[in-house]
Design a protein around this motif. Structure first.
Motif, PDB file in Angstrom:
ATOM      1  N   SER A 113       0.842  -1.196   0.000  1.00  0.00           N
ATOM      2  CA  SER A 113       0.000   0.000   0.000  1.00  0.00           C
ATOM      3  C   SER A 113       0.878   1.247   0.000  1.00  0.00           C
ATOM      4  O   SER A 113       2.052   1.217   0.387  1.00  0.00           O
ATOM      5  N   ILE A 114       0.300   2.349  -0.416  1.00  0.00           N
ATOM      6  CA  ILE A 114       1.044   3.610  -0.504  1.00  0.00           C
ATOM      7  C   ILE A 114       1.551   4.060   0.873  1.00  0.00           C
ATOM      8  O   ILE A 114       2.722   4.450   0.990  1.00  0.00           O
ATOM      9  N   PRO A 115       0.737   4.003   1.957  1.00  0.00           N
ATOM     10  CA  PRO A 115       1.296   4.374   3.265  1.00  0.00           C
ATOM     11  C   PRO A 115       2.457   3.474   3.707  1.00  0.00           C
ATOM     12  O   PRO A 115       3.374   3.944   4.381  1.00  0.00           O
ATOM     13  N   THR A 116       2.444   2.214   3.314  1.00  0.00           N
ATOM     14  CA  THR A 116       3.569   1.325   3.629  1.00  0.00           C
ATOM     15  C   THR A 116       4.839   1.826   2.955  1.00  0.00           C
ATOM     16  O   THR A 116       5.897   1.932   3.582  1.00  0.00           O
ATOM     17  N   MET A 117       4.722   2.168   1.685  1.00  0.00           N
ATOM     18  CA  MET A 117       5.890   2.668   0.956  1.00  0.00           C
ATOM     19  C   MET A 117       6.385   3.983   1.555  1.00  0.00           C
ATOM     20  O   MET A 117       7.592   4.198   1.691  1.00  0.00           O
ATOM     21  N   LEU A 118       5.454   4.870   1.927  1.00  0.00           N
ATOM     22  CA  LEU A 118       5.843   6.149   2.528  1.00  0.00           C
ATOM     23  C   LEU A 118       6.569   5.934   3.856  1.00  0.00           C
ATOM     24  O   LEU A 118       7.563   6.620   4.144  1.00  0.00           O
ATOM     25  N   ASN A 119       6.089   4.987   4.664  1.00  0.00           N
ATOM     26  CA  ASN A 119       6.760   4.716   5.933  1.00  0.00           C
ATOM     27  C   ASN A 119       8.189   4.228   5.724  1.00  0.00           C
ATOM     28  O   ASN A 119       9.094   4.628   6.455  1.00  0.00           O
ATOM     29  N   PHE A 120       8.390   3.367   4.737  1.00  0.00           N
ATOM     30  CA  PHE A 120       9.752   2.891   4.482  1.00  0.00           C
ATOM     31  C   PHE A 120      10.645   4.013   3.961  1.00  0.00           C
ATOM     32  O   PHE A 120      11.838   4.066   4.284  1.00  0.00           O
ATOM     33  N   ILE A 121      10.086   4.912   3.185  1.00  0.00           N
ATOM     34  CA  ILE A 121      10.866   6.074   2.721  1.00  0.00           C
ATOM     35  C   ILE A 121      11.231   6.955   3.916  1.00  0.00           C
ATOM     36  O   ILE A 121      12.349   7.490   3.982  1.00  0.00           O
ATOM     37  N   LEU A 122      10.319   7.084   4.889  1.00  0.00           N
ATOM     38  CA  LEU A 122      10.630   7.828   6.112  1.00  0.00           C
ATOM     39  C   LEU A 122      11.760   7.149   6.897  1.00  0.00           C
ATOM     40  O   LEU A 122      12.657   7.824   7.422  1.00  0.00           O
TER      41      LEU A 122
END
Length: 195
Positions: A113-122
């Protein structure tokens, strides 16, 4: 907390290799943790460990390890993020493991999911910040930890009260975060806050 992330990531990877359903997804009616996500959790656990080592003053080996883990996370999740946003199939979603039957609440097989990808980028950003060693590093890491933890906590709460929008499922737009993915984000968020 970094060990929990690494062990959980390896456990899901084993689940994908040997097709063990309950290791990929806690419940058959819930979305599975994607293989790419499991790899990123292993790398994120290593990243958190070496951030701690860098804050303890062991900066030389930490800088090398953080360079590798953050680069791989950024390349993997950044590519997946832009493929999801631009709705372009890159092939990276099923580069390692091909998802034979699409799990419930998925959008594209193998795509987190998009929030999963954003968390890993964080998480990768936290590694980059640690290598740069700016002023107020600990407060910046705490803010990143709060963001990561809140994204995970909303999803966990969504699973508890059975509200799919809270675990970011919007049919045709975004896949849900897997339950164990959300729990691991809460744990990693707490780890960054504790720094």
């Amino acid at each position: 907390m970094s060990a929990v992330s690494v062990i959980a990531g390896f456990t899901v990877i084993i689940g994908w290799f040997f097709n063990i359903g309950f290791l990929k997804s806690i419940s058959p009616s819930w979305i599975s943790m994607k293989f790419d996500t499991a790899i990123a959790f292993v790398l994120s656990g290593i990243t958190l460990y070496f951030i701690v080592r860098a804050l303890e003053g062991k900066f030389d080996i930490s800088q090398v390890a953080l360079s590798v883990t953050t680069l791989v996370i950024i390349l993997l999740m950044g590519t997946l993020f832009f493929s999801a946003v631009l709705n372009v199939h890159t092939g990276l979603e099923e580069l390692f493991i091909k998802e034979s039957d699409i799990s419930p609440m998925s959008r594209v097989p193998g795509q987190p999911s998009i929030p999963t990808m954003l968390n890993f980028i964080l998480i990768a950003s936290a590694g980059i910040l640690t290598m740069m060693n700016p002023d107020n590093l600990r407060s910046k890491l705490k803010i990143i930890g709060i963001m990561i933890g809140l994204i995970g906590a909303f999803a966990v709460f969504g699973y508890i009260i059975n509200v799919p929008k809270l675990y970011y499922y919007i049919e045709g737009v975004n896949a849900a975060i897997a339950f164990h993915t959300a729990v691991l984000f809460v744990i990693l968020g707490i780890g960054f806050i504790c720094l």
